[in-house]
Write a protein that holds these residues in place. Sequence first.
Motif, PDB file in Angstrom:
ATOM      1  N   HIS A  60       2.315 -26.045 -70.783  1.00 13.41           N
ATOM      2  CA  HIS A  60       1.645 -25.030 -71.662  1.00 13.41           C
ATOM      3  C   HIS A  60       2.667 -24.987 -72.963  1.00 13.41           C
ATOM      4  CE1 HIS A  60       0.923 -20.365 -72.100  1.00 13.41           C
ATOM      5  NE2 HIS A  60       0.215 -21.161 -73.224  1.00 13.41           N
ATOM      6  N   ASN A  64       1.159 -25.227 -76.704  1.00 13.80           N
ATOM      7  CA  ASN A  64       1.345 -23.912 -77.592  1.00 13.80           C
ATOM      8  C   ASN A  64       2.707 -23.852 -78.062  1.00 13.80           C
ATOM      9  OD1 ASN A  64       1.069 -21.620 -78.615  1.00 13.80           O
ATOM     10  ND2 ASN A  64       0.064 -20.439 -76.895  1.00 13.80           N
ATOM     11  N   ASN A  66       4.106 -21.193 -79.367  1.00 12.68           N
ATOM     12  CA  ASN A  66       4.638 -20.044 -79.229  1.00 12.68           C
ATOM     13  C   ASN A  66       5.161 -19.861 -77.476  1.00 12.68           C
ATOM     14  OD1 ASN A  66       3.799 -18.767 -81.398  1.00 12.68           O
ATOM     15  ND2 ASN A  66       1.838 -18.358 -80.643  1.00 12.68           N
ATOM     16  N   LYS A  67       4.745 -20.598 -76.638  1.00  7.97           N
ATOM     17  CA  LYS A  67       5.350 -20.690 -75.331  1.00  7.97           C
ATOM     18  C   LYS A  67       6.889 -21.193 -75.393  1.00  7.97           C
ATOM     19  CE  LYS A  67       4.904 -20.090 -70.826  1.00  7.97           C
ATOM     20  NZ  LYS A  67       4.852 -18.810 -70.262  1.00  7.97           N
TER      21      LYS A  67
END
Length: 107
Positions: A60, A64, A66-67
Amino acid sequence: MVMMAGLLFMTVLVIVPFMFASVRYVLLRSGRPSWLCRRLAARAPHGGVGLGATVTEELHAFMNANKRVQIEQRQVELVLRDDVHGGAPPRTGVDLDAGTAVIRRRG
C-alpha cells in the motif's frame, strides 16, 4: 499479458502470507496438534503485526505516498513518551506497592 502478470504477482504477495497467517491462527486457537501449537507459540512475536499485515502495508505504501507517512508516524509514536495528564498536576495516583489510591477534588 503484463497487467495479468502484475496482478498475479500482487495476489501472491498479499494472499499467500494471509493464508499462512490464517492457518497459524486456526491452529493456535484449536490447540491441535499440541506439538505444533507449542512451536508456533514459541516463535510468535509478542505484540506487533504479522507478516501478512506488513506485506500489505508495504505494498500500500508503494502505491500511495501518504501511507508511507502514516507508517513513519506510527514508528515515531512508538518511541515518544505518552503522559496521561500532559503537564497538569496529578489529581489521581495509584501506588501498587503500598496498596493505596489517591483521588483529589478540584478546587
